[in-house]
Write a protein that holds these residues in place. Structure first.
Motif, PDB file in Angstrom:
ATOM      1  N   ARG A   1      -6.037   4.212  -8.141  1.00  0.00           N
ATOM      2  CA  ARG A   1      -6.745   2.933  -8.054  1.00  0.00           C
ATOM      3  C   ARG A   1      -5.752   1.786  -7.883  1.00  0.00           C
ATOM      4  O   ARG A   1      -5.605   0.922  -8.759  1.00  0.00           O
ATOM      5  CB  ARG A   1      -7.633   2.722  -9.281  1.00  0.00           C
TER       6      ARG A   1
ATOM      7  N   GLU B   1     -15.624   0.645  -4.325  1.00  0.00           N
ATOM      8  CA  GLU B   1     -15.030   1.795  -5.018  1.00  0.00           C
ATOM      9  C   GLU B   1     -16.110   2.745  -5.559  1.00  0.00           C
ATOM     10  O   GLU B   1     -15.944   3.964  -5.525  1.00  0.00           O
ATOM     11  CB  GLU B   1     -14.207   1.273  -6.204  1.00  0.00           C
TER      12      GLU B   1
ATOM     13  N   ILE C   1      -7.214 -12.331 -10.173  1.00  0.00           N
ATOM     14  CA  ILE C   1      -5.798 -12.651 -10.394  1.00  0.00           C
ATOM     15  C   ILE C   1      -5.568 -14.147 -10.197  1.00  0.00           C
ATOM     16  O   ILE C   1      -4.934 -14.814 -11.013  1.00  0.00           O
ATOM     17  CB  ILE C   1      -4.917 -11.811  -9.445  1.00  0.00           C
TER      18      ILE C   1
ATOM     19  N   THR D   1     -12.707  -4.213  -2.745  1.00  0.00           N
ATOM     20  CA  THR D   1     -11.997  -4.057  -4.025  1.00  0.00           C
ATOM     21  C   THR D   1     -10.779  -4.976  -4.128  1.00  0.00           C
ATOM     22  O   THR D   1     -10.594  -5.673  -5.140  1.00  0.00           O
ATOM     23  CB  THR D   1     -11.555  -2.589  -4.213  1.00  0.00           C
ATOM     24  N   ILE D   2      -9.947  -4.989  -3.091  1.00  0.00           N
ATOM     25  CA  ILE D   2      -8.730  -5.821  -3.150  1.00  0.00           C
ATOM     26  C   ILE D   2      -9.106  -7.300  -3.197  1.00  0.00           C
ATOM     27  O   ILE D   2      -8.534  -8.074  -3.971  1.00  0.00           O
ATOM     28  CB  ILE D   2      -7.800  -5.516  -1.950  1.00  0.00           C
TER      29      ILE D   2
ATOM     30  N   TRP E   1     -10.309  -8.208  -6.733  1.00  0.00           N
ATOM     31  CA  TRP E   1      -9.150  -8.291  -7.627  1.00  0.00           C
ATOM     32  C   TRP E   1      -8.342  -9.552  -7.371  1.00  0.00           C
ATOM     33  O   TRP E   1      -7.841 -10.200  -8.287  1.00  0.00           O
ATOM     34  CB  TRP E   1      -8.258  -7.054  -7.472  1.00  0.00           C
ATOM     35  N   ASP E   2      -8.179  -9.883  -6.089  1.00  0.00           N
ATOM     36  CA  ASP E   2      -7.437 -11.096  -5.730  1.00  0.00           C
ATOM     37  C   ASP E   2      -8.046 -12.313  -6.416  1.00  0.00           C
ATOM     38  O   ASP E   2      -7.325 -13.170  -6.945  1.00  0.00           O
ATOM     39  CB  ASP E   2      -7.455 -11.263  -4.202  1.00  0.00           C
TER      40      ASP E   2
ATOM     41  N   ILE F   1      -2.153  -4.004  -5.393  1.00  0.00           N
ATOM     42  CA  ILE F   1      -2.026  -4.531  -4.018  1.00  0.00           C
ATOM     43  C   ILE F   1      -2.448  -5.999  -4.008  1.00  0.00           C
ATOM     44  O   ILE F   1      -1.754  -6.857  -3.454  1.00  0.00           O
ATOM     45  CB  ILE F   1      -2.888  -3.707  -3.034  1.00  0.00           C
ATOM     46  N   ALA F   2      -3.576  -6.296  -4.656  1.00  0.00           N
ATOM     47  CA  ALA F   2      -4.049  -7.686  -4.699  1.00  0.00           C
ATOM     48  C   ALA F   2      -3.016  -8.588  -5.363  1.00  0.00           C
ATOM     49  O   ALA F   2      -2.716  -9.676  -4.872  1.00  0.00           O
ATOM     50  CB  ALA F   2      -5.381  -7.763  -5.453  1.00  0.00           C
ATOM     51  N   ALA F   3      -2.443  -8.134  -6.492  1.00  0.00           N
ATOM     52  CA  ALA F   3      -1.452  -8.949  -7.210  1.00  0.00           C
ATOM     53  C   ALA F   3      -0.208  -9.167  -6.365  1.00  0.00           C
ATOM     54  O   ALA F   3       0.329 -10.287  -6.289  1.00  0.00           O
ATOM     55  CB  ALA F   3      -1.082  -8.278  -8.526  1.00  0.00           C
TER      56      ALA F   3
ATOM     57  N   ASN G   1       0.847  -1.195   0.000  1.00  0.00           N
ATOM     58  CA  ASN G   1       0.000   0.000   0.000  1.00  0.00           C
ATOM     59  C   ASN G   1       0.883   1.246   0.000  1.00  0.00           C
ATOM     60  O   ASN G   1       0.651   2.182  -0.767  1.00  0.00           O
ATOM     61  CB  ASN G   1      -0.892   0.055   1.255  1.00  0.00           C
TER      62      ASN G   1
ATOM     63  N   GLU H   1      -5.716  -0.804  -5.977  1.00  0.00           N
ATOM     64  CA  GLU H   1      -6.172  -2.080  -5.400  1.00  0.00           C
ATOM     65  C   GLU H   1      -5.741  -3.297  -6.212  1.00  0.00           C
ATOM     66  O   GLU H   1      -5.392  -4.336  -5.665  1.00  0.00           O
ATOM     67  CB  GLU H   1      -7.700  -2.095  -5.241  1.00  0.00           C
ATOM     68  N   ARG H   2      -5.786  -3.174  -7.554  1.00  0.00           N
ATOM     69  CA  ARG H   2      -5.421  -4.344  -8.383  1.00  0.00           C
ATOM     70  C   ARG H   2      -3.969  -4.738  -8.152  1.00  0.00           C
ATOM     71  O   ARG H   2      -3.629  -5.908  -8.145  1.00  0.00           O
ATOM     72  CB  ARG H   2      -5.687  -4.049  -9.863  1.00  0.00           C
TER      73      ARG H   2
END
Lengths: 210, 210
Positions: free
Chosen positions: A73, B144, B128, B120-121, B124-125, A78-80, A63, A75-76
């Protein structure tokens, strides 16, 4: 005669630092794969500085990295990053000789324990993922004991178990956290790594000579 | 003519409920493997009640279960449960036809989006881990957007994208969250599951007829 063996976890039962480095690099690769337009080496250097600043137990490393990069944006990414990081950290393997040696030690009648600094659930998580949790009679974590590894930590653990220090050996990689305080308590101590042993294969022989 | 396709994630792109059930059962097996002395079915029933009470997004399900069971030093069981739960939840797979169909839709010129409720995270997780994140132009998550899927949610998304509702189709498994609000916005809608389609293999044909 040695009856009780205490093991540190990190960099003693598995190569923690190698996995941590790989996990961070994989996290960065995953963000780039998902479209983050920065150089991998530059991201890694920035990440290490953030980890140093926030401490290694923070869950805000990625983060903060994306905040510093002013990514909208985030979040994508962070998730990855977190998925790749966890995929690596949850695939930890013990040093290759460790499970075989732990089993042999038990078969020879030694009682095995863990003595480790850190968060209790996180340290248990490592033992479970390494597949060696059931080898140990009990696990003593600084968080539960109320103090980091020190003479006081070991005094308290030995007093709880009602066992004598000269029947115990502490095995760990850190001179200041494993070797010095264990010896101050009257325990034996064996160092893994620099100026110590690099493999536990001869541990049974070493223990017989203590 | 349809140009834009919006997909829900859970129980639309992968069998969320099946994986959630398996993850909980695996968590219970892992605690028993580590020595928790309770019956698996009884633990599962208790766990479901706790999930209902705390909500499915809480991270305290296993802590609460062990508290109710009055287990002393529960950290080892929490670690075992969470590790097994995450191992399952991070091994999610899409419905088998999904990656092939998404690729074919893109090759036919459709623009693909995700429209989903949740964090959101976390959403996305899932994309992915399912290996399909790169197929989508963008991902719209209720957190979001600031509101759960509804007429207002879809109005806002379509207005942001500057596209017309009659060029769009929403595909999801929930009548109330996917089908009804999408239609209220003037979009087309296709239901997956009960009273809908059970497989996306014919989606290209279905879209041509809309």
């Amino acid at each position: 005669m040695i009856k009780y063996i205490f093991f540190d976890i990190d960099n003693t039962l598995f190569p923690t630092s190698e996995f941590a480095q790989l996990a961070r690099k994989n996290a960065i690769r995953a963000m780039i794969e998902l479209g983050l337009q920065f150089n991998a080496d530059e991201l890694y250097t920035k990440l290490l500085k953030i980890i140093e600043r926030l401490g290694s137990n923070s869950d805000q490393h990625f983060n903060e990295l994306l905040r510093e990069l002013k990514v909208q944006r985030p979040e994508r990414f962070i998730a990855a990053a977190v998925a790749a990081y966890h995929n690596t950290k949850t695939s930890i393997l013990p040093y290759p000789e460790v499970p075989r040696v732990l089993l042999a030690l038990r078969e020879h009648g030694y009682k095995l324990y863990v003595a480790t600094n850190g968060n209790t659930i996180k340290q248990w998580d490592k033992l479970i993922r390494l597949g060696i949790a059931l080898y140990f009679e009990d696990v003593f974590v600084s968080e539960e004991i109320g103090k980091e590894k020190s003479k006081e930590f070991f005094d308290k653990v030995l007093s709880n178990l009602k066992i004598k220090p000269n029947e115990c050996v502490m095995i760990g990689d850190k001179e200041d956290k494993d070797i010095v305080p264990a010896k101050a308590t009257g325990m034996h101590a064996i160092k893994r790594g620099n100026n110590g042993i690099n493999d536990f294969s001869d541990l049974l022989d070493i223990l017989k000579k203590l």
